[in-house]
Design an enzyme around this catalytic site. Structure first.
Site, PDB file in Angstrom:
ATOM      1  N   ASP A   1      44.464  35.158  44.516  1.00  0.00           N
ATOM      2  CA  ASP A   1      45.142  36.076  43.895  1.00  0.00           C
ATOM      3  C   ASP A   1      46.680  35.394  44.021  1.00  0.00           C
ATOM      4  OD1 ASP A   1      46.236  38.352  42.773  1.00  0.00           O
ATOM      5  OD2 ASP A   1      45.843  39.736  44.530  1.00  0.00           O
TER       6      ASP A   1
ATOM      7  N   ASP B   1      42.332  43.483  36.482  1.00  0.00           N
ATOM      8  CA  ASP B   1      43.080  43.261  37.654  1.00  0.00           C
ATOM      9  C   ASP B   1      44.493  43.588  37.571  1.00  0.00           C
ATOM     10  OD1 ASP B   1      43.251  42.394  40.564  1.00  0.00           O
ATOM     11  OD2 ASP B   1      44.604  40.938  39.815  1.00  0.00           O
TER      12      ASP B   1
ATOM     13  N   HIS C   1      56.111  35.102  40.698  1.00  0.00           N
ATOM     14  CA  HIS C   1      57.020  36.059  40.217  1.00  0.00           C
ATOM     15  C   HIS C   1      58.249  35.341  40.011  1.00  0.00           C
ATOM     16  CE1 HIS C   1      54.528  39.724  40.089  1.00  0.00           C
ATOM     17  NE2 HIS C   1      54.259  39.619  41.241  1.00  0.00           N
TER      18      HIS C   1
END
Length: 433
Positions: A303, A150, A307
């Site tokens: 998902d 992924d 970040h």
């Protein structure tokens, strides 16, 4: 917190009939046997679900602890009602050996807030050219059964066929990131009217759909299990529906953001809306909702892609793709699927607990019925609790959520993992002091 005897009274079991749950010694037991000193929770107005399972989470550890750690990600998951998460392999180093997946698995057990199941890489270094040590990872203490590159597509059809054949030998599943890299080179958002108006390179739906079409045919040919990650287009739903009608062993997931947001959100060039696959059109949103409702799409996965600020607080073209989602997933599913009448809470239990547990082959311990003798792994949801998303108050190390300021209905208010409370909102914390 350690496990204590807990009696949850007057709670709606799967949103249906009211009942009582007694959590004792890690299992669900007969409420009549509850001792007088058991912690008593009034479950009036709450819905009890088996602990949620996320088949698609990025915990970033090892290597990117500035974005997330197994501890912070686990805490965020528990707050979202999750009792288990599958940690994707795109770490540094990549989880492509038994040693790395055992490291992730062991760290998850040390933290103990959710069960962390490592996902093994399909190819060495996610490079797409050489199969990883899938057999060794399957035989390791981590007992890996889900394999995915992924973030990158297993683009070579020969490599994909060999991966499907290899995984079949130990009942594994290949979870494909369906994205033809040649068709998305330089792409910034969904290819359509909005991308043309904004002057951003388009990401065509066919880049996803062509890989899914190829892979369901390969899976059917070799008789192996295929799982399609983050389905986002109407065409993808049609292909998966066709494959299932042919008896091909394929499962699929949709992300909460693809159930709610469209490419119209990109008009402000806010990098928080930059995600892979990209936000699609309203017609696509309608199609994936319908596919989830009719069973073409099997599960909801997050998902969750944290970040650090510097990777998102920049111009659109330079920004990283992805958004966090563990703590908002349940509210979005209620808003888009339950409150619209497309799913019941019993369906939510299937889509977010029992079915992902079965796909990941952890259904002996997760996604179990809320009946006597089963693990006391339970999520309590308050469907009437309206709340406004504040990304700065998440348990994650990152705050790259596109849902800031949005009001959502429903939220997990307590999560129990084998009887131990891993998250309690303010109303319950005093009971366990």
């Amino acid at each position: 917190m350690t496990s204590r005897a807990v009696l949850i009274e007057n709670v709606s079991l799967l949103g249906e009939e009211d009942g009582t749950l007694f959590l004792s010694d890690g299992l669900l037991a007969d409420p009549a046997s509850a001792p007088d000193d058991a912690v008593r929770i009034d479950g009036s107005g709450l819905v009890a679900l088996p602990g949620l399972v996320d088949l698609h989470t990025h915990l970033r550890e090892p290597g990117r602890e500035d974005a997330e750690t197994i501890e912070s990600g686990s805490r965020s998951a528990a707050r979202g009602g999750f009792a288990a998460v599958f940690a994707m392999a795109n770490t540094t180093p990549v989880a492509d050996t038994a040693g790395v997946v055992e490291q992730v698995w062991s760290r998850g057990r040390e933290v103990g807030l959710v069960d962390v199941f490592p996902v093994g890489a399909v190819t060495v270094g996610l490079g797409g050219t050489q199969l990883s040590e899938m057999g060794a990872m399957a035989m390791s203490r981590a007992h890996v059964r889900v394999f995915s590159d992924d973030g990158k597509c297993v683009h070579d059809p020969v490599i994909m066929r060999r991966a499907l054949e290899y995984a079949k030998t130990f009942d594994g599943v290949i979870a494909q990131h369906a994205q033809d890299p040649r068709l998305t080179d330089g792409a910034q958002m969904h290819e359509g009217v909005v991308s043309a108006q904004l002057g951003l390179a388009g990401w065509p739906a066919v880049a996803e759909e062509s890989i899914i079409a190829r892979d369901v045919l390969l899976a059917g040919h070799v008789g192996s299990r295929l799982h399609v990650c983050h389905v986002s287009t109407a065409g993808s739903v049609d292909i998966i529906r066709w494959a299932k009608s042919r008896g091909i062993n394929v499962t699929a997931e949709v992300m909460p953001h693809h159930l709610l947001l469209t490419d119209e959100s990109v008009r402000g060039y806010d990098p928080r809306f930059k995600v892979n696959p990209p936000l699609r059109t309203q017609a696509d949103v309608d199609a994936v909702r319908a596919g989830l409702a009719d069973g073409t799409i099997d599960i909801v996965a997050t998902d969750h892609a944290p970040h650090p600020d510097e990777d998102k607080d920049c111009e659109w073209g330079a920004a990283a793709m992805g958004m966090i989602g563990l703590e908002t997933a349940l509210g979005i599913v209620q808003k888009t699927m339950v409150d619209t009448g497309l799913l019941t809470w019993a369906h939510v239990a299937q889509k977010m607990s029992s079915t992902p547990a079965r796909i990941g082959r952890v259904d002996a311990q997760h996604g179990r019925p809320l009946t006597k003798g089963e693990p006391a792994t339970v999520t309590l949801v308050d469907p009437a609790l309206a709340w406004t998303v504040d990304p700065t108050k998440t348990a994650s190390r990152s705050n790259n959520s596109p849902f800031g300021g949005i009001e959502l209905p429903g939220r997990a208010v307590a999560t129990f993992l084998r009887g131990a409370p891993t998250y309690l909102d303010d109303r319950f914390e005093g009971l366990f002091a």
